[in-house]
Design a protein around this motif. Structure first.
Motif, PDB file in Angstrom:
ATOM      1  N   MET A 176      -8.593  37.786 -54.264  1.00 57.41           N
ATOM      2  CA  MET A 176      -9.536  37.233 -53.171  1.00 57.41           C
ATOM      3  C   MET A 176      -8.956  36.202 -52.312  1.00 57.41           C
ATOM      4  N   VAL A 177      -8.046  35.435 -52.978  1.00 59.13           N
ATOM      5  CA  VAL A 177      -7.206  34.054 -52.446  1.00 59.13           C
ATOM      6  C   VAL A 177      -6.274  34.836 -51.534  1.00 59.13           C
ATOM      7  N   ASN A 178      -5.703  35.797 -51.850  1.00 57.24           N
ATOM      8  CA  ASN A 178      -4.722  36.547 -51.363  1.00 57.24           C
ATOM      9  C   ASN A 178      -5.091  37.015 -49.907  1.00 57.24           C
ATOM     10  N   ALA A 179      -6.330  37.698 -50.055  1.00 59.84           N
ATOM     11  CA  ALA A 179      -6.992  38.244 -48.774  1.00 59.84           C
ATOM     12  C   ALA A 179      -7.354  36.854 -47.677  1.00 59.84           C
ATOM     13  N   VAL A 180      -7.713  36.074 -48.260  1.00 52.02           N
ATOM     14  CA  VAL A 180      -7.847  34.728 -47.317  1.00 52.02           C
ATOM     15  C   VAL A 180      -6.586  34.370 -46.595  1.00 52.02           C
ATOM     16  N   ARG A 181      -5.542  34.220 -47.404  1.00 53.26           N
ATOM     17  CA  ARG A 181      -3.995  33.980 -46.936  1.00 53.26           C
ATOM     18  C   ARG A 181      -3.775  34.832 -46.038  1.00 53.26           C
ATOM     19  N   ASP A 182      -3.705  36.117 -46.465  1.00 55.84           N
ATOM     20  CA  ASP A 182      -3.344  37.298 -45.287  1.00 55.84           C
ATOM     21  C   ASP A 182      -4.106  37.173 -44.048  1.00 55.84           C
ATOM     22  N   TYR A 183      -5.501  37.097 -44.219  1.00 56.23           N
ATOM     23  CA  TYR A 183      -5.995  37.173 -42.884  1.00 56.23           C
ATOM     24  C   TYR A 183      -5.771  35.559 -42.191  1.00 56.23           C
ATOM     25  N   THR A 184      -5.608  34.588 -42.649  1.00 59.62           N
ATOM     26  CA  THR A 184      -5.132  33.447 -41.918  1.00 59.62           C
ATOM     27  C   THR A 184      -3.824  33.783 -41.319  1.00 59.62           C
ATOM     28  N   GLN A 185      -2.955  34.338 -41.974  1.00 59.08           N
ATOM     29  CA  GLN A 185      -1.650  34.437 -41.599  1.00 59.08           C
ATOM     30  C   GLN A 185      -1.629  35.521 -40.547  1.00 59.08           C
ATOM     31  N   ASN A 186      -2.325  36.474 -40.622  1.00 60.83           N
ATOM     32  CA  ASN A 186      -2.165  37.554 -39.657  1.00 60.83           C
ATOM     33  C   ASN A 186      -3.112  37.627 -38.383  1.00 60.83           C
ATOM     34  N   ARG A 187      -4.149  36.779 -38.624  1.00 62.59           N
ATOM     35  CA  ARG A 187      -5.030  36.558 -37.359  1.00 62.59           C
ATOM     36  C   ARG A 187      -5.393  35.356 -36.914  1.00 62.59           C
ATOM     37  N   ILE A 188      -5.434  34.543 -37.731  1.00 62.62           N
ATOM     38  CA  ILE A 188      -5.633  32.988 -37.200  1.00 62.62           C
ATOM     39  C   ILE A 188      -4.484  32.312 -36.640  1.00 62.62           C
ATOM     40  N   ALA A 189      -3.549  32.387 -37.322  1.00 62.95           N
ATOM     41  CA  ALA A 189      -2.394  31.649 -37.185  1.00 62.95           C
ATOM     42  C   ALA A 189      -1.882  32.044 -35.456  1.00 62.95           C
ATOM     43  N   PRO A 190      -1.708  33.616 -35.346  1.00 63.23           N
ATOM     44  CA  PRO A 190      -1.379  33.897 -34.142  1.00 63.23           C
ATOM     45  C   PRO A 190      -2.309  33.237 -32.818  1.00 63.23           C
ATOM     46  N   LEU A 191      -3.411  33.141 -33.056  1.00 62.98           N
ATOM     47  CA  LEU A 191      -4.499  32.736 -32.048  1.00 62.98           C
ATOM     48  C   LEU A 191      -4.191  31.147 -31.913  1.00 62.98           C
ATOM     49  N   LEU A 192      -3.682  30.379 -32.910  1.00 65.20           N
ATOM     50  CA  LEU A 192      -3.657  28.943 -32.799  1.00 65.20           C
ATOM     51  C   LEU A 192      -2.200  28.478 -32.346  1.00 65.20           C
ATOM     52  N   GLU A 193      -1.025  29.454 -32.675  1.00 67.53           N
ATOM     53  CA  GLU A 193       0.086  28.915 -32.271  1.00 67.53           C
ATOM     54  C   GLU A 193       0.259  28.600 -30.781  1.00 67.53           C
ATOM     55  N   PRO A 194      -0.046  29.204 -29.893  1.00 70.48           N
ATOM     56  CA  PRO A 194      -0.035  28.717 -28.435  1.00 70.48           C
ATOM     57  C   PRO A 194      -0.580  27.447 -28.152  1.00 70.48           C
ATOM     58  N   ARG A 195      -1.479  26.945 -29.011  1.00 64.66           N
ATOM     59  CA  ARG A 195      -2.066  25.711 -28.814  1.00 64.66           C
ATOM     60  C   ARG A 195      -0.935  24.460 -29.082  1.00 64.66           C
ATOM     61  N   LEU A 196      -0.409  25.144 -30.006  1.00 69.56           N
ATOM     62  CA  LEU A 196       0.902  23.995 -30.213  1.00 69.56           C
ATOM     63  C   LEU A 196       1.794  23.828 -29.118  1.00 69.56           C
ATOM     64  N   ASP A 197       1.994  24.674 -28.249  1.00 69.21           N
ATOM     65  CA  ASP A 197       2.950  24.481 -27.380  1.00 69.21           C
ATOM     66  C   ASP A 197       2.138  23.250 -26.237  1.00 69.21           C
ATOM     67  N   THR A 198       1.051  23.364 -26.069  1.00 73.08           N
ATOM     68  CA  THR A 198       0.333  22.447 -25.042  1.00 73.08           C
ATOM     69  C   THR A 198      -0.247  21.161 -25.876  1.00 73.08           C
ATOM     70  N   ASN A 199      -0.566  21.163 -26.999  1.00 74.78           N
ATOM     71  CA  ASN A 199      -0.988  20.218 -27.874  1.00 74.78           C
ATOM     72  C   ASN A 199      -0.457  20.088 -29.149  1.00 74.78           C
TER      73      ASN A 199
END
Length: 61
Positions: free
Chosen positions: A1-24
Protein backbone atom coordinates in the motif's frame (compact mmCIF):
# COMPACT_ATOMS: atom_id res chain seq x y z
CA UNK A 1 0.00 0.00 0.00
CA UNK A 2 2.91 2.34 0.71
CA UNK A 3 4.19 1.72 -2.80
CA UNK A 4 0.77 2.55 -4.22
CA UNK A 5 0.81 5.95 -2.51
CA UNK A 6 4.37 6.60 -3.65
CA UNK A 7 3.55 5.62 -7.23
CA UNK A 8 0.44 7.79 -7.24
CA UNK A 9 2.40 10.76 -5.96
CA UNK A 10 5.23 10.24 -8.40
CA UNK A 11 3.02 9.67 -11.43
CA UNK A 12 0.03 11.93 -10.76
CA UNK A 13 0.79 14.60 -8.16
CA UNK A 14 4.40 15.52 -8.93
CA UNK A 15 3.69 16.34 -12.61
CA UNK A 16 0.90 18.68 -11.53
CA UNK A 17 3.02 20.50 -8.96
CA UNK A 18 6.30 20.71 -10.88
CA UNK A 19 5.23 23.69 -13.07
CA UNK A 20 4.71 25.67 -9.86
CA UNK A 21 8.42 25.32 -9.15
CA UNK A 22 9.17 27.54 -12.16
CA UNK A 23 7.03 30.40 -10.88
CA UNK A 24 7.39 29.81 -7.14
CA UNK A 25 10.76 28.17 -6.35
CA UNK A 26 9.94 27.12 -2.80
CA UNK A 27 10.17 23.63 -1.37
CA UNK A 28 6.94 21.68 -1.93
CA UNK A 29 6.99 18.53 0.21
CA UNK A 30 3.98 17.03 -1.58
CA UNK A 31 6.18 16.36 -4.61
CA UNK A 32 8.25 13.87 -2.58
CA UNK A 33 6.61 10.41 -2.66
CA UNK A 34 7.93 9.44 0.78
CA UNK A 35 6.42 12.55 2.34
CA UNK A 36 3.03 11.77 0.83
CA UNK A 37 3.02 8.16 2.00
CA UNK A 38 4.05 9.22 5.51
CA UNK A 39 1.25 11.79 5.66
CA UNK A 40 -1.35 9.34 4.37
CA UNK A 41 -0.47 6.67 6.90
CA UNK A 42 -0.24 9.08 9.83
CA UNK A 43 -3.72 10.35 9.04
CA UNK A 44 -4.97 6.81 8.47
CA UNK A 45 -3.60 5.76 11.86
CA UNK A 46 -5.33 8.72 13.56
CA UNK A 47 -8.59 7.86 11.81
CA UNK A 48 -8.41 4.17 12.76
CA UNK A 49 -7.53 4.91 16.36
CA UNK A 50 -10.39 7.39 16.71
CA UNK A 51 -12.87 5.15 14.89
CA UNK A 52 -11.98 2.05 16.91
CA UNK A 53 -12.24 3.91 20.21
CA UNK A 54 -15.73 5.12 19.27
CA UNK A 55 -16.84 1.64 18.32
CA UNK A 56 -15.42 0.15 21.51
CA UNK A 57 -17.10 2.75 23.75
CA UNK A 58 -20.46 2.28 21.99
CA UNK A 59 -20.04 -1.49 22.40
CA UNK A 60 -19.63 -1.05 26.18
CA UNK A 61 -22.77 1.08 26.53
Amino acid sequence: MVNAVRDYTQNRIAPLLEPRLDTNPTFTPEVIPTFSSKEVFENFHKFCTRDLSRRFSSFLN
